[in-house]
Enzyme design. Structure first.
Site, PDB file in Angstrom:
ATOM      1  N   GLN A  37       1.051  -0.775  -0.015  1.00  0.00           N
ATOM      2  CA  GLN A  37      -0.167   0.163  -0.307  1.00  0.00           C
ATOM      3  C   GLN A  37       0.939   1.197   0.267  1.00  0.00           C
ATOM      4  OE1 GLN A  37      -2.070  -0.777   3.537  1.00  0.00           O
ATOM      5  NE2 GLN A  37      -0.380  -1.513   4.120  1.00  0.00           N
ATOM      6  N   ASP A 162      -7.968  -5.511  14.555  1.00  0.00           N
ATOM      7  CA  ASP A 162      -6.937  -3.978  14.327  1.00  0.00           C
ATOM      8  C   ASP A 162      -7.103  -3.398  12.785  1.00  0.00           C
ATOM      9  OD1 ASP A 162      -5.119  -1.686  15.794  1.00  0.00           O
ATOM     10  OD2 ASP A 162      -6.582  -1.479  13.577  1.00  0.00           O
TER      11      ASP A 162
HETATM   12  N1  SAM Z   1      -4.862   1.357  14.168  1.00  0.00           N
HETATM   13  C1  SAM Z   1      -5.207   2.230  13.374  1.00  0.00           C
HETATM   14  C2  SAM Z   1      -6.330   2.770  13.933  1.00  0.00           C
HETATM   15  O1  SAM Z   1      -6.343   3.564  14.808  1.00  0.00           O
HETATM   16  O2  SAM Z   1      -7.450   2.382  13.571  1.00  0.00           O
HETATM   17  C3  SAM Z   1      -5.213   1.765  12.119  1.00  0.00           C
HETATM   18  C4  SAM Z   1      -5.677   0.773  11.702  1.00  0.00           C
HETATM   19  S1  SAM Z   1      -3.646   0.081  10.987  1.00  0.00           S
HETATM   20  C5  SAM Z   1      -2.648   0.643  10.401  1.00  0.00           C
HETATM   21  C6  SAM Z   1      -4.725  -1.604  10.016  1.00  0.00           C
HETATM   22  C7  SAM Z   1      -3.224  -2.134   9.588  1.00  0.00           C
HETATM   23  O3  SAM Z   1      -3.761  -3.768   8.564  1.00  0.00           O
HETATM   24  C8  SAM Z   1      -2.772  -1.646   8.489  1.00  0.00           C
HETATM   25  O4  SAM Z   1      -1.789  -1.387   9.065  1.00  0.00           O
HETATM   26  C9  SAM Z   1      -3.146  -3.135   7.454  1.00  0.00           C
HETATM   27  O5  SAM Z   1      -1.321  -3.088   6.273  1.00  0.00           O
HETATM   28  C10 SAM Z   1      -3.316  -4.628   7.906  1.00  0.00           C
HETATM   29  N2  SAM Z   1      -3.593  -5.796   7.347  1.00  0.00           N
HETATM   30  C11 SAM Z   1      -4.530  -5.597   6.588  1.00  0.00           C
HETATM   31  N3  SAM Z   1      -4.890  -6.182   5.898  1.00  0.00           N
HETATM   32  C12 SAM Z   1      -4.028  -7.605   7.041  1.00  0.00           C
HETATM   33  C13 SAM Z   1      -4.181  -8.851   6.889  1.00  0.00           C
HETATM   34  N4  SAM Z   1      -4.920  -9.435   6.068  1.00  0.00           N
HETATM   35  N5  SAM Z   1      -3.189  -9.661   7.809  1.00  0.00           N
HETATM   36  C14 SAM Z   1      -2.315  -8.226   8.506  1.00  0.00           C
HETATM   37  N6  SAM Z   1      -2.702  -7.142   8.375  1.00  0.00           N
HETATM   38  C15 SAM Z   1      -3.167  -7.117   7.664  1.00  0.00           C
END
Ligand code: SAM
Length: 293
Positions: A37, A162
């Site tokens: 991303q 999350d």
């Molecule tokens: N925690 C923050 C909030 O305040 O909402 C934002 C969410 S966090 C940054 C979302 C994360 O989910 C991203 O870093 C993304 O790379 C991760 N993510 C998305 N799909 C995923 C998957 N299939 N397995 C593991 N991580 C995943």
């Protein structure tokens, strides 16, 4: 004589049509495209630093505490001595930080598919990422859907999802197979807590009803709760809790929870035992999402 123009950069996250939230921007601090991303860090004029993934607001310095406190404490405060937590996604470290506030928590697994999110948040969001070096934490740079398929059964007290929105590589984190695997990983008193978008957002209403329906087929207790997050689309955000044992309202012992929170209550800015009870009281239009579910 022409007046010197002062540049005021702005970033708008459009929520629907040409409606959204506009930030005043003081500068672009970081930008890259990882294997998964686009990752950007902007300095805003009112909310501190802003993390964008593929142009979508993930967190800001000023209001990240709401989301991270509310995806963890409503569940952990139902349990006497939570020990093990699994965080799927959450590479910024905010959810990990909140889970590790409990002295009884001795093991947190963080499963983030994009290692660059972890690196960027360590550099630009030191408060959010402040617990990423805790010795109780194990970081797995992996797909959460894959991880849960191979993790041991009956192991975790809390699994938090999350993740980014249910599209692309995050989509697998919103499916029934994934939720069934999470159920398998949880202890008999375990809880799954997932971010489930905004009930005001018309594009996610179906996914909210679907999540409730799926979780209802897997867990005896399924409860949505809300929080106010100014920089998230519409400002009203939902979480859905699937529990094998607990009713988060009738089983909640505020006195016991306050004793559990006491060692770190001063660090919390949103969650408290009054908010716990209030967050599960849903507006009528939200309740109607579950009619027939
Ligand atoms: N925690 C923050 C909030 O305040 O909402 C934002 C969410 S966090 C940054 C979302 C994360 O989910 C991203 O870093 C993304 O790379 C991760 N993510 C998305 N799909 C995923 C998957 N299939 N397995 C593991 N991580 C995943």
């Amino acid at each position: 004589m022409a007046e010197a123009k002062t540049f005021q950069f702005q970033f708008t996250e459009f929520w629907e049509a040409q409606t959204g939230l506009t930030f005043g921007i003081k500068g672009l601090l970081h930008q890259e495209t990882s294997e998964f991303q686009k990752i950007q860090v902007l300095e805003t004029d009112a909310f501190g630093r802003l993390l964008l993934l593929d142009g979508l607001v993930m967190l800001t310095d000023r209001d990240e505490f709401v989301y991270h406190e509310m995806i963890t404490h409503p569940s952990l405060c139902l349990m006497e001595e939570p020990e093990r937590v699994l965080v799927i996604g959450g590479g910024d470290g905010g959810t990990v930080r909140e889970a590790l506030r409990y002295a009884s928590v001795r093991e947190v697994d963080l499963v983030e598919i994009d290692g660059r999110v972890i690196d960027v948040c360590r550099e630009f969001f030191p408060v959010v990422a402040s617990a990423l070096d805790d010795s109780r934490l194990t970081i797995h740079v992996a797909d959460g859907a894959e991880f849960v398929r191979n993790a041991p059964a009956d192991h975790y007290d809390l699994v938090t999802v999350d993740s980014t929105d249910p599209v692309g590589f995050a989509e697998a984190l919103f499916g029934e197979d994934f939720y069934r695997e999470c159920h398998r990983l949880l202890k008999p008193s375990g809880i799954l807590a997932a971010q489930t978008e905004s009930p005001f957002d018309r594009s996610f209403r179906e996914s909210i009803s679907d999540a409730h329906r799926m979780l209802g087929r897997i867990f005896p207790q399924v409860h949505m709760y809300l929080a106010h997050i100014p920089t998230y689309p519409t400002g009203t955000w939902s979480f859905t809790m699937g529990s094998k044992q607990w009713n988060p309202v009738t089983d909640f012992d505020a006195q016991r929870a306050n004793r559990q929170l006491a060692p770190f209550l001063g660090y919390l800015q949103y969650y408290n035992t009054d908010i716990h009870a209030a967050s599960f009281a849903l507006p009528t239009f939200v309740k109607r999402l579950f009619v027939g579910v």
